[in-house]
Motif scaffolding. Structure first.
Motif, PDB file in Angstrom:
ATOM      1  N   ALA A 117      20.246  11.805 -22.391  1.00 24.23           N
ATOM      2  CA  ALA A 117      19.023  12.287 -23.033  1.00 24.23           C
ATOM      3  C   ALA A 117      19.300  13.418 -24.014  1.00 24.23           C
ATOM      4  O   ALA A 117      18.674  13.505 -25.071  1.00 24.23           O
ATOM      5  CB  ALA A 117      18.021  12.746 -21.976  1.00 24.23           C
ATOM      6  N   TYR A 174      12.841   2.566 -23.628  1.00 27.96           N
ATOM      7  CA  TYR A 174      13.832   2.927 -24.630  1.00 27.96           C
ATOM      8  C   TYR A 174      14.084   4.431 -24.674  1.00 27.96           C
ATOM      9  O   TYR A 174      14.945   4.884 -25.397  1.00 27.96           O
ATOM     10  CB  TYR A 174      13.365   2.479 -26.017  1.00 27.96           C
ATOM     11  CG  TYR A 174      13.763   1.067 -26.376  1.00 27.96           C
ATOM     12  CD1 TYR A 174      15.099   0.707 -26.449  1.00 27.96           C
ATOM     13  CD2 TYR A 174      12.815   0.103 -26.648  1.00 27.96           C
ATOM     14  CE1 TYR A 174      15.471  -0.582 -26.798  1.00 27.96           C
ATOM     15  CE2 TYR A 174      13.173  -1.190 -27.007  1.00 27.96           C
ATOM     16  CZ  TYR A 174      14.505  -1.524 -27.077  1.00 27.96           C
ATOM     17  OH  TYR A 174      14.883  -2.795 -27.418  1.00 27.96           O
ATOM     18  N   ARG A 175      13.284   5.214 -23.982  1.00 27.99           N
ATOM     19  CA  ARG A 175      13.406   6.665 -24.152  1.00 27.99           C
ATOM     20  C   ARG A 175      13.237   7.382 -22.826  1.00 27.99           C
ATOM     21  O   ARG A 175      12.798   6.806 -21.845  1.00 27.99           O
ATOM     22  CB  ARG A 175      12.378   7.165 -25.164  1.00 27.99           C
ATOM     23  CG  ARG A 175      10.937   6.884 -24.757  1.00 27.99           C
ATOM     24  CD  ARG A 175       9.959   7.271 -25.841  1.00 27.99           C
ATOM     25  NE  ARG A 175      10.149   6.479 -27.030  1.00 27.99           N
ATOM     26  CZ  ARG A 175       9.596   5.266 -27.195  1.00 27.99           C
ATOM     27  NH1 ARG A 175       8.855   4.745 -26.251  1.00 27.99           N
ATOM     28  NH2 ARG A 175       9.804   4.583 -28.299  1.00 27.99           N
ATOM     29  N   TYR A 176      13.630   8.666 -22.801  1.00 25.68           N
ATOM     30  CA  TYR A 176      13.424   9.523 -21.642  1.00 25.68           C
ATOM     31  C   TYR A 176      12.313  10.521 -21.979  1.00 25.68           C
ATOM     32  O   TYR A 176      12.337  11.104 -23.077  1.00 25.68           O
ATOM     33  CB  TYR A 176      14.678  10.333 -21.322  1.00 25.68           C
ATOM     34  CG  TYR A 176      15.924   9.549 -21.009  1.00 25.68           C
ATOM     35  CD1 TYR A 176      16.018   8.756 -19.875  1.00 25.68           C
ATOM     36  CD2 TYR A 176      17.036   9.635 -21.835  1.00 25.68           C
ATOM     37  CE1 TYR A 176      17.188   8.066 -19.588  1.00 25.68           C
ATOM     38  CE2 TYR A 176      18.201   8.947 -21.551  1.00 25.68           C
ATOM     39  CZ  TYR A 176      18.272   8.169 -20.427  1.00 25.68           C
ATOM     40  OH  TYR A 176      19.426   7.495 -20.139  1.00 25.68           O
ATOM     41  N   GLY A 217      19.965  12.513 -27.675  1.00 24.20           N
ATOM     42  CA  GLY A 217      18.995  11.669 -28.348  1.00 24.20           C
ATOM     43  C   GLY A 217      19.147  10.199 -28.044  1.00 24.20           C
ATOM     44  O   GLY A 217      18.616   9.358 -28.764  1.00 24.20           O
ATOM     45  N   ARG A 218      19.860   9.875 -26.973  1.00 26.39           N
ATOM     46  CA  ARG A 218      20.051   8.483 -26.604  1.00 26.39           C
ATOM     47  C   ARG A 218      19.189   8.148 -25.392  1.00 26.39           C
ATOM     48  O   ARG A 218      18.470   9.001 -24.870  1.00 26.39           O
ATOM     49  CB  ARG A 218      21.539   8.226 -26.343  1.00 26.39           C
ATOM     50  CG  ARG A 218      22.387   8.497 -27.579  1.00 26.39           C
ATOM     51  CD  ARG A 218      23.841   8.750 -27.219  1.00 26.39           C
ATOM     52  NE  ARG A 218      24.551   7.501 -26.996  1.00 26.39           N
ATOM     53  CZ  ARG A 218      25.756   7.442 -26.444  1.00 26.39           C
ATOM     54  NH1 ARG A 218      26.358   8.549 -26.048  1.00 26.39           N
ATOM     55  NH2 ARG A 218      26.377   6.287 -26.304  1.00 26.39           N
ATOM     56  N   THR A 219      19.248   6.911 -24.942  1.00 24.43           N
ATOM     57  CA  THR A 219      18.389   6.452 -23.862  1.00 24.43           C
ATOM     58  C   THR A 219      19.218   5.789 -22.783  1.00 24.43           C
ATOM     59  O   THR A 219      20.449   5.698 -22.879  1.00 24.43           O
ATOM     60  CB  THR A 219      17.358   5.434 -24.387  1.00 24.43           C
ATOM     61  OG1 THR A 219      18.021   4.171 -24.588  1.00 24.43           O
ATOM     62  CG2 THR A 219      16.742   5.876 -25.702  1.00 24.43           C
TER      63      THR A 219
END
Length: 704
Positions: A444, A587-589, A447-449
């Motif tokens: 996280a 796709y995201r946190y 900027g990744r998931t």
């Protein structure tokens, strides 16, 4: 007469026109008229003042020409008589030949699209020759599957070992590209439920000399000699006899067949070092063309080694970066592969100071390349250099092998079980929950998931899944290194007996632990990777470094016992349930409520509290996961204790208090249990708020 002379002079001039780019051998290049019977030859040889090319004009008939143009270390020229199928190699201009061409090792073309291997003199090291190969191929209507990351399930396989013992594949096709493409194998992979086949190295590789002396081979292939050429030995005997063009075509046939079945093809690639090895080994290619520029050195001229292989390519050099990117682009454009797993990837991202850089020019070049756009990029995010562990630090667009997931899952189901069996304590469920939820602690911040996490419990190196449950120690004696090679830290548990056993209770506990590991892998957020054969209960008899074992020890055995059949059916079922419950994983946190839900409960069906998260005695955990898009939710219930335990499933009131519409989740249907004898319970229903018995050291998966 003057006009005829002008025409002749013009034709002669055209034959002499050459260009430094593209590197390699090409019959035609953009912007330059094609001259029949000639080829543009260009090689980056910054260590040489002049280069000549030696090539066959007919089998066994050699000619040579100097490459007449050079600039910035690149030597090029237009060569007559170098046709498709010709073997060739380079030699320093003016340096005496050590023998007749074809009898000694010429320097290979770093961009050679085919490599021919010939026996060495008097049983010595083999000789290698670059081959000019016709790239034409009819792909027909074949298209890449383009599987979204959130739907991807990777299957790591070895072309040879996957099919060599398969009784349903014709004998002449076993262990080959054609064997991998055979309908029996394609249907097996489809039925299993994987989406992407990740092949261990298929770029041309050579065996290390010490293995050759021992009568062994580099079975895995992590010793590349040609970044643009396919491994010849994985082709059928018929294709090998027909030459490199036929080998290329067989490889492309394999890709096309897998694509037509909806399966992606990913390649494990090794750009961190080459088969030339340590500095005392003979020059095969890069060392003879310019070792100071191709390899990393320290201030005293010694090789710097961040790979453990003796020589590390220098990715602070523009031409090294260009070679790697050109190679990737070539495999995508010419072979239609869908992505790559990069061996020891930090070695490719070290600047002139030797330190890892997440904005390294190699990473930027790959990110900005239109041919590579959409390709899956997977890092093995460690090497042995400074700051070698880089899991979670690769940029957006990449996925990382998640070693923390691997270690955490092994700890909970194996190391902790061993400690509990010995009267000690295990760890809490907090670390395992973080892994189940997609390892936000790793990804996280950059900027990744969760989709950047390649979840794995095993890989080609290390114990197989079955061996994790059967061996406390490695048994690598067959590798002829006195059992010194391979990892000593395996986080495995033999369940009280080392190796094979006739004790049915021990065997049953091992099989159940293996199912626990597979279930955790396939029901976690992220992208799972299965090692080929784990779904069959494959054993390597305790060898955790079978890199040199081109023997039944490392091949898949398709004759399954009851445990193997149970494991295969469990894996198929899990992949089907994964598609049901995690088809729309976030796709995201953190996950937005409209996308997915992850709700955590204890053995009493109540929300987990901070105290329970950190309590090592709390080893029962319930996870309600799924997607509001599909309307399907799965309840994963883990019992990490050694006792059968009553577990109260979450009721409607608790779910409403957690922000979920509890009215639609009042009944739970058991879809799968890893316990030894689940058949009579599968399909049973339990209302929310009621208790179900969870067998010791097991997982139950319910449809809510």
């Amino acid at each position: 007469m003057a006009d005829l002379n002008s025409i002749a002079q013009g034709q002669a001039a055209a034959r002499r026109v050459s260009r430094p780019f593209p590197l390699g051998v090409w019959n035609s290049i953009p912007g330059v008229p094609e001259v029949p019977g000639t080829a543009n030859v260009s090689v980056d040889a910054p260590g040489l003042s002049g280069v000549e090319i030696h090539f066959e004009t007919a089998p066994g008939v050699w000619a040579s020409e100097p490459l007449s143009e050079s600039a910035a270390g690149i030597h090029h020229g237009r060569v007559s008589g170098l046709g498709y199928g010709s073997r060739y190699g380079f030699w320093p201009l003016g340096k005496e030949l050590p023998g007749e061409p074809g009898s000694f090792q010429l320097l290979l073309d770093p961009y050679g699209r085919g490599i021919d291997e010939a026996p060495g003199a008097d049983g010595g090291a083999p000789l290698f020759f670059s081959v000019h190969v016709d790239p034409s191929y009819d792909w027909g209507q074949s298209r890449r599957p383009r599987i979204p990351w959130r739907d991807t399930v990777i299957y790591e396989a070895h072309v040879r070992g996957q099919t060599l013992l398969h009784p349903g594949i014709p004998e002449e096709l076993r262990g080959t590209y054609a064997g991998m493409a055979h309908p029996v194998m394609v249907e097996y992979l489809q039925d299993l439920g994987i989406t992407s086949v990740e092949l261990l190295p298929v770029q041309f590789h050579a065996d290390e000399e010490h293995l050759r002396q021992l009568g062994l081979t580099n079975y895995w292939g992590y010793n590349t000699l040609g970044f643009f050429a396919p491994q010849v030995s994985y082709a059928t005997k018929e294709a090998q006899a027909a030459g490199p063009k036929a080998v290329q075509d067989e490889f492309k046939d394999m890709v096309r067949s897998l694509h037509d079945a909806g399966l992606e093809v990913l390649l494990d690639v090794v750009y961190n070092h080459t088969a030339e090895g340590t500095k005392d080994r003979p020059a095969l290619c890069w060392r003879g063309l310019g070792e100071e520029q191709y390899y990393r050195h320290d201030g005293e001229g010694r090789y710097l080694d961040t790979t453990g292989c003796g020589n590390t390519l220098d990715f602070s050099q523009p031409r090294v970066i260009q070679m790697a990117v050109d190679s990737l682009r070539y495999w995508v454009s010419e072979y239609h592969v869908d992505g790559f797993r990069f061996d020891l990837a930090p070695a490719l991202c070290r600047g002139a100071d030797g330190h890892f850089d997440s904005r390294h020019p190699f990473l930027m070049a790959v990110a900005g390349d239109p041919v590579l756009a959409g390709s899956k990029l997977i890092a093995e995010p460690w090497d042995i250099g400074p700051g070698g562990w880089q899991t979670g630090n690769f940029p957006p667009g990449w996925a990382d092998w998640n070693d923390r997931f691997r270690d955490t899952v092994r700890d909970f189901w194996l190391r902790d079980q061993a400690a509990l069996a010995a009267g000690g304590t295990g760890g809490s469920v907090a670390r395992l929950a973080a892994s189940l939820a997609g390892s936000a602690d790793l990804f996280a911040g950059s900027g990744r998931t969760s989709l950047a996490s390649i979840n794995l419990v095993t890989a080609h190196d290390g114990f197989t899944l079955a061996d994790l449950t059967a061996y406390d120690h490695k048994h690598n004696e067959a590798n002829a290194e006195d059992n010194r090679d391979g990892s000593n830290e395996n986080r495995s548990y033999n369940h009280g007996v080392e190796g094979p056993t006739a004790d049915e209770q021990v065997a049953a506990r091992r099989a159940q632990s293996a199912r626990n590991l597979m279930t955790t892998l396939l029901m976690s957020l992220g992208v799972p990777m299965i090692t080929a054969g784990d779904e069959l209960g494959r054993t390597q008899h305790g060898n955790n470094n079978a890199y040199c074992q081109d023997t039944p020890l490392a091949w898949l055995d398709w004759h399954l016992d009851a445990d193997g059949l149970r494991m295969l059916e469990t894996t198929r079922t899990l992949l089907r349930l994964r598609r049901d419950f995690l088809a729309s994983q976030p796709y995201r946190y953190p996950a937005e409520p409209r996308e997915a839900s992850l709700l955590w409960f204890d053995a009493e069906g109540q929300p987990m509290t901070p105290e329970k998260w950190e309590d090592p005695g709390c080893r029962v955990l319930q996870l309600l996961a799924g997607s509001s898009f599909s309307g399907l939710k799965g309840l994963l219930v883990l019992n990490g204790t050694l006792e059968d335990t009553e577990v109260k499933l979450p009721d409607a009131q608790t779910l409403r208090a957690s922000g979920m519409d509890g009215e639609h989740h009042q009944v739970y249907q058991l879809m799968l249990s890893t316990a030894a004898e689940p058949a009579e319970r599968t399909g049973s229903r339990t209302r929310g708020g009621e208790k179900d018995i969870l067998p010791a050291n097991s997982i139950s998966l319910y449809r809510a």
